[in-house]
Scaffold this motif. Structure first.
Motif, PDB file in Angstrom:
ATOM      1  N   ASP A 167       0.874  -1.135  -0.040  1.00 32.54           N
ATOM      2  CA  ASP A 167      -0.023   0.175   0.045  1.00 32.54           C
ATOM      3  C   ASP A 167       0.858   1.416  -0.098  1.00 32.54           C
ATOM      4  O   ASP A 167       1.738   1.359   0.783  1.00 32.54           O
ATOM      5  CB  ASP A 167      -0.884   0.199   1.050  1.00 32.54           C
ATOM      6  N   VAL A 168       0.449   2.215  -0.932  1.00 34.07           N
ATOM      7  CA  VAL A 168       1.473   3.427  -1.181  1.00 34.07           C
ATOM      8  C   VAL A 168       0.466   4.681  -1.161  1.00 34.07           C
ATOM      9  O   VAL A 168      -0.555   4.466  -1.691  1.00 34.07           O
ATOM     10  CB  VAL A 168       2.277   3.156  -2.371  1.00 34.07           C
ATOM     11  N   PHE A 169       1.058   5.800  -1.032  1.00 35.84           N
ATOM     12  CA  PHE A 169       0.241   6.873  -1.220  1.00 35.84           C
ATOM     13  C   PHE A 169       0.769   7.439  -2.462  1.00 35.84           C
ATOM     14  O   PHE A 169       2.080   7.514  -2.801  1.00 35.84           O
ATOM     15  CB  PHE A 169       0.428   8.081  -0.023  1.00 35.84           C
ATOM     16  N   VAL A 170      -0.095   7.918  -3.335  1.00 34.35           N
ATOM     17  CA  VAL A 170       0.233   8.370  -4.852  1.00 34.35           C
ATOM     18  C   VAL A 170      -0.418   9.769  -4.947  1.00 34.35           C
ATOM     19  O   VAL A 170      -1.790  10.045  -4.430  1.00 34.35           O
ATOM     20  CB  VAL A 170      -0.346   7.549  -5.890  1.00 34.35           C
ATOM     21  N   ALA A 171       0.008  10.666  -5.729  1.00 39.45           N
ATOM     22  CA  ALA A 171      -0.520  12.075  -5.938  1.00 39.45           C
ATOM     23  C   ALA A 171      -0.294  12.158  -7.478  1.00 39.45           C
ATOM     24  O   ALA A 171       0.653  11.979  -8.092  1.00 39.45           O
ATOM     25  CB  ALA A 171      -0.013  12.772  -4.856  1.00 39.45           C
ATOM     26  N   SER A 172      -0.736  13.619  -7.684  1.00 43.00           N
ATOM     27  CA  SER A 172      -0.486  14.143  -9.218  1.00 43.00           C
ATOM     28  C   SER A 172       0.413  15.303  -8.855  1.00 43.00           C
ATOM     29  O   SER A 172       0.739  15.558  -7.715  1.00 43.00           O
ATOM     30  CB  SER A 172      -1.881  14.817  -9.806  1.00 43.00           C
ATOM     31  N   GLU A 173       0.644  16.009  -9.958  1.00 42.71           N
ATOM     32  CA  GLU A 173       1.689  17.091  -9.761  1.00 42.71           C
ATOM     33  C   GLU A 173       1.012  18.166  -8.901  1.00 42.71           C
ATOM     34  O   GLU A 173       1.887  18.985  -8.858  1.00 42.71           O
ATOM     35  CB  GLU A 173       1.939  17.527 -11.128  1.00 42.71           C
ATOM     36  N   ARG A 174      -0.227  18.311  -8.675  1.00 42.11           N
ATOM     37  CA  ARG A 174      -0.598  19.358  -7.639  1.00 42.11           C
ATOM     38  C   ARG A 174       0.151  19.301  -6.376  1.00 42.11           C
ATOM     39  O   ARG A 174       0.180  20.387  -5.863  1.00 42.11           O
ATOM     40  CB  ARG A 174      -2.256  19.196  -7.624  1.00 42.11           C
ATOM     41  N   PHE A 175       0.341  17.802  -6.067  1.00 43.56           N
ATOM     42  CA  PHE A 175       1.337  17.590  -4.861  1.00 43.56           C
ATOM     43  C   PHE A 175       2.665  17.790  -4.807  1.00 43.56           C
ATOM     44  O   PHE A 175       3.242  16.937  -4.097  1.00 43.56           O
ATOM     45  CB  PHE A 175       0.491  16.658  -4.201  1.00 43.56           C
ATOM     46  N   ALA A 176       3.179  18.306  -5.894  1.00 42.50           N
ATOM     47  CA  ALA A 176       4.812  18.309  -6.131  1.00 42.50           C
ATOM     48  C   ALA A 176       5.740  18.648  -5.082  1.00 42.50           C
ATOM     49  O   ALA A 176       6.877  18.255  -4.857  1.00 42.50           O
ATOM     50  CB  ALA A 176       5.097  18.956  -7.431  1.00 42.50           C
ATOM     51  N   HIS A 177       4.879  19.412  -3.991  1.00 45.57           N
ATOM     52  CA  HIS A 177       5.589  19.695  -2.875  1.00 45.57           C
ATOM     53  C   HIS A 177       6.067  18.716  -1.903  1.00 45.57           C
ATOM     54  O   HIS A 177       7.007  18.644  -1.139  1.00 45.57           O
ATOM     55  CB  HIS A 177       5.063  20.738  -2.140  1.00 45.57           C
ATOM     56  N   LEU A 178       5.551  17.507  -2.191  1.00 43.42           N
ATOM     57  CA  LEU A 178       5.731  16.235  -1.712  1.00 43.42           C
ATOM     58  C   LEU A 178       6.638  15.311  -2.331  1.00 43.42           C
ATOM     59  O   LEU A 178       6.967  14.134  -1.924  1.00 43.42           O
ATOM     60  CB  LEU A 178       4.240  15.504  -1.032  1.00 43.42           C
ATOM     61  N   LYS A 179       7.038  15.636  -3.351  1.00 44.14           N
ATOM     62  CA  LYS A 179       8.001  14.770  -4.299  1.00 44.14           C
ATOM     63  C   LYS A 179       9.435  14.832  -4.214  1.00 44.14           C
ATOM     64  O   LYS A 179       9.953  15.781  -3.797  1.00 44.14           O
ATOM     65  CB  LYS A 179       7.647  15.068  -5.852  1.00 44.14           C
ATOM     66  N   GLY A 180      10.016  13.624  -4.004  1.00 49.68           N
ATOM     67  CA  GLY A 180      11.361  13.739  -3.811  1.00 49.68           C
ATOM     68  C   GLY A 180      11.965  13.713  -2.651  1.00 49.68           C
ATOM     69  O   GLY A 180      13.203  14.205  -2.466  1.00 49.68           O
ATOM     70  N   ARG A 181      11.189  13.618  -1.620  1.00 49.56           N
ATOM     71  CA  ARG A 181      11.593  13.641  -0.158  1.00 49.56           C
ATOM     72  C   ARG A 181      10.939  12.662   0.741  1.00 49.56           C
ATOM     73  O   ARG A 181       9.837  12.360   0.352  1.00 49.56           O
ATOM     74  CB  ARG A 181      11.547  14.982   0.470  1.00 49.56           C
ATOM     75  N   PRO A 182      11.638  12.223   1.883  1.00 52.85           N
ATOM     76  CA  PRO A 182      10.701  11.590   2.897  1.00 52.85           C
ATOM     77  C   PRO A 182       9.542  12.087   3.394  1.00 52.85           C
ATOM     78  O   PRO A 182       9.526  13.590   3.766  1.00 52.85           O
ATOM     79  CB  PRO A 182      11.882  11.178   4.009  1.00 52.85           C
ATOM     80  N   VAL A 183       8.485  12.009   3.428  1.00 53.34           N
ATOM     81  CA  VAL A 183       7.245  12.412   3.960  1.00 53.34           C
ATOM     82  C   VAL A 183       6.573  11.597   5.187  1.00 53.34           C
ATOM     83  O   VAL A 183       6.735  10.564   5.183  1.00 53.34           O
ATOM     84  CB  VAL A 183       6.043  12.556   2.916  1.00 53.34           C
ATOM     85  N   THR A 184       6.217  12.517   6.114  1.00 52.19           N
ATOM     86  CA  THR A 184       5.649  11.741   7.381  1.00 52.19           C
ATOM     87  C   THR A 184       4.142  11.406   7.303  1.00 52.19           C
ATOM     88  O   THR A 184       3.525  12.214   6.237  1.00 52.19           O
ATOM     89  CB  THR A 184       6.017  12.369   8.645  1.00 52.19           C
ATOM     90  N   MET A 185       3.792  10.692   8.094  1.00 54.55           N
ATOM     91  CA  MET A 185       2.210  10.433   7.964  1.00 54.55           C
ATOM     92  C   MET A 185       1.374  11.686   8.563  1.00 54.55           C
ATOM     93  O   MET A 185       0.403  12.201   8.134  1.00 54.55           O
ATOM     94  CB  MET A 185       1.896   9.281   8.998  1.00 54.55           C
ATOM     95  N   ALA A 186       2.112  12.390   9.322  1.00 56.40           N
ATOM     96  CA  ALA A 186       1.392  13.776  10.070  1.00 56.40           C
ATOM     97  C   ALA A 186       1.407  14.459   8.821  1.00 56.40           C
ATOM     98  O   ALA A 186       0.248  15.340   8.675  1.00 56.40           O
ATOM     99  CB  ALA A 186       2.304  14.401  11.100  1.00 56.40           C
ATOM    100  N   THR A 243      -3.151   0.323  -3.818  1.00 55.42           N
ATOM    101  CA  THR A 243      -2.193  -0.799  -3.866  1.00 55.42           C
ATOM    102  C   THR A 243      -1.308  -0.646  -5.083  1.00 55.42           C
ATOM    103  O   THR A 243      -1.543  -0.795  -6.209  1.00 55.42           O
ATOM    104  CB  THR A 243      -3.101  -2.186  -3.828  1.00 55.42           C
ATOM    105  N   SER A 244      -0.015  -0.713  -4.795  1.00 50.53           N
ATOM    106  CA  SER A 244       0.989  -0.299  -5.710  1.00 50.53           C
ATOM    107  C   SER A 244       1.087  -1.184  -7.072  1.00 50.53           C
ATOM    108  O   SER A 244       1.052  -0.860  -8.062  1.00 50.53           O
ATOM    109  CB  SER A 244       2.333  -0.530  -5.149  1.00 50.53           C
ATOM    110  N   GLU A 245       0.642  -2.629  -6.775  1.00 48.26           N
ATOM    111  CA  GLU A 245       0.791  -3.376  -7.723  1.00 48.26           C
ATOM    112  C   GLU A 245      -0.397  -3.166  -8.916  1.00 48.26           C
ATOM    113  O   GLU A 245      -0.468  -3.512  -9.995  1.00 48.26           O
ATOM    114  CB  GLU A 245       0.558  -4.849  -7.306  1.00 48.26           C
ATOM    115  N   PHE A 246      -1.633  -2.690  -8.117  1.00 46.90           N
ATOM    116  CA  PHE A 246      -2.836  -2.330  -9.022  1.00 46.90           C
ATOM    117  C   PHE A 246      -2.625  -1.002  -9.387  1.00 46.90           C
ATOM    118  O   PHE A 246      -3.745  -0.894 -10.347  1.00 46.90           O
ATOM    119  CB  PHE A 246      -4.295  -2.613  -7.960  1.00 46.90           C
ATOM    120  N   ALA A 247      -1.830  -0.146  -9.202  1.00 46.71           N
ATOM    121  CA  ALA A 247      -1.966   1.151  -9.780  1.00 46.71           C
ATOM    122  C   ALA A 247      -0.712   1.391 -10.507  1.00 46.71           C
ATOM    123  O   ALA A 247      -0.528   2.533 -10.712  1.00 46.71           O
ATOM    124  CB  ALA A 247      -1.970   2.115  -8.616  1.00 46.71           C
TER     125      ALA A 247
END
Length: 297
Positions: A167-186, A243-247
């Protein structure tokens, strides 16, 4: 004492043939053995079934009445045995499978195709429900086997792991501020979220993981189908847990990017379940073997 089924079967053959000798030849036994069986049946039932003459035998009124019932009963039993044999050899019968829409689409379809190709006479029925609802269908006999999201803890079930998923979190470029770095659940929790409805096992797994991180998730949108999570995320309506495998298609194409969690969610499994201690039909056993054979390759 009730007569056994063999005596009724012999009786029907004698009545149909109208001769002890003809019945003996048809049944491949001696005429005295046939005669002894008929005497035994008459003794057990307390009546005379045949009138014996120099030209053969004829049924008495009691014999005619018994034959009208016994012949139908023997025919039904023979038909049932034939049907059971056809089911055992997968020449007929049916198989009822329970699974969610997502598992049908991304996992089950190729196995259904293979099974149907090999055993076209077996009728397949697939019922789509969430994992908890599917388990209930299995317990009340509405499905023979089921494909569910694990973990499932229930001593009444026999569980076979068939696929490991992530299971993973995915997003579009609208949330590019979360790309390329570790992100916390908070941080995830502060963003607009698109999640599966709470009735699903996948959502429960996510909520339990978030709780372990000290977080409670409050999604803006809750959906009943995994493919909708992907579509809603693609148009920027929120961050989706999938689900990463299904997306994989949307992620590999760049339409969505996978958010790098500081503490990734542990992998879980897809399971094929049946009732513990309850014998499976030949169709169910064969379908399970097809799935497991593929997992071993």
């Amino acid at each position: 004492m009730p007569a056994d089924l063999d005596l009724y079967s012999i009786f029907c053959t004698v009545a149909r043939c109208g001769s002890l000798s003809h019945a003996a030849r048809e049944l491949y036994v001696s005429q005295p053995a046939i005669s002894q069986s008929m005497h035994r049946l008459e003794y057990m039932l307390g009546c005379t079934l045949f009138t014996r003459t120099s030209r053969g035998i004829t049924l008495t009124s009691e014999g005619r009445m018994l034959y009208s019932y016994a012949d139908k009963a023997i025919s039904l039993i023979t038909a049932a045995e034939d049907k059971l044999n056809r089911m055992r050899t997968l020449q007929s019968g049916g198989l009822m499978i329970g699974a969610s829409d997502t598992l049908c689409q991304f996992f089950l379809l190729p196995y259904l195709e293979k099974f149907h190709t090999e055993y076209p006479e077996v009728q397949l029925q697939v019922t789509n429900r969430t994992t908890p609802d599917t388990i209930e269908l299995l317990k009340v006999g509405k499905v023979d086997i089921a494909l569910v999201n694990l973990p499932v803890s229930d001593s009444a079930l026999c569980v076979r792991d068939v696929l490991k998923v992530h299971d993973v979190f995915v997003a579009s470029e609208r949330f590019a501020h979360l790309k390329g770095r570790p992100v916390t659940m908070a941080e995830i929790a502060r963003e607009p979220l698109v999640l599966l409805e709470q009735a699903s096992n996948s959502r429960k797994y996510l909520d339990d993981f978030a709780a372990m991180c000290g977080i409670t998730l409050h999604p803006e949108i809750e959906l009943g189908a995994h493919n909708l999570l992907v579509e809603f995320a693609k148009i920027g309506l929120g961050i989706a847990c999938v689900t990463s495998e299904f997306a994989a298609k949307a992620i590999n194409s760049g339409e969505l990017f996978e958010i790098d969690l500081c503490d990734p969610m542990p992998s879980r499994a897809i399971g094929l379940i049946s009732l513990e201690g309850v014998p499976l039909s030949a169709a169910a056993e064969r379908f399970i073997s097809i799935v497991l054979e593929n997992q071993d390759q």
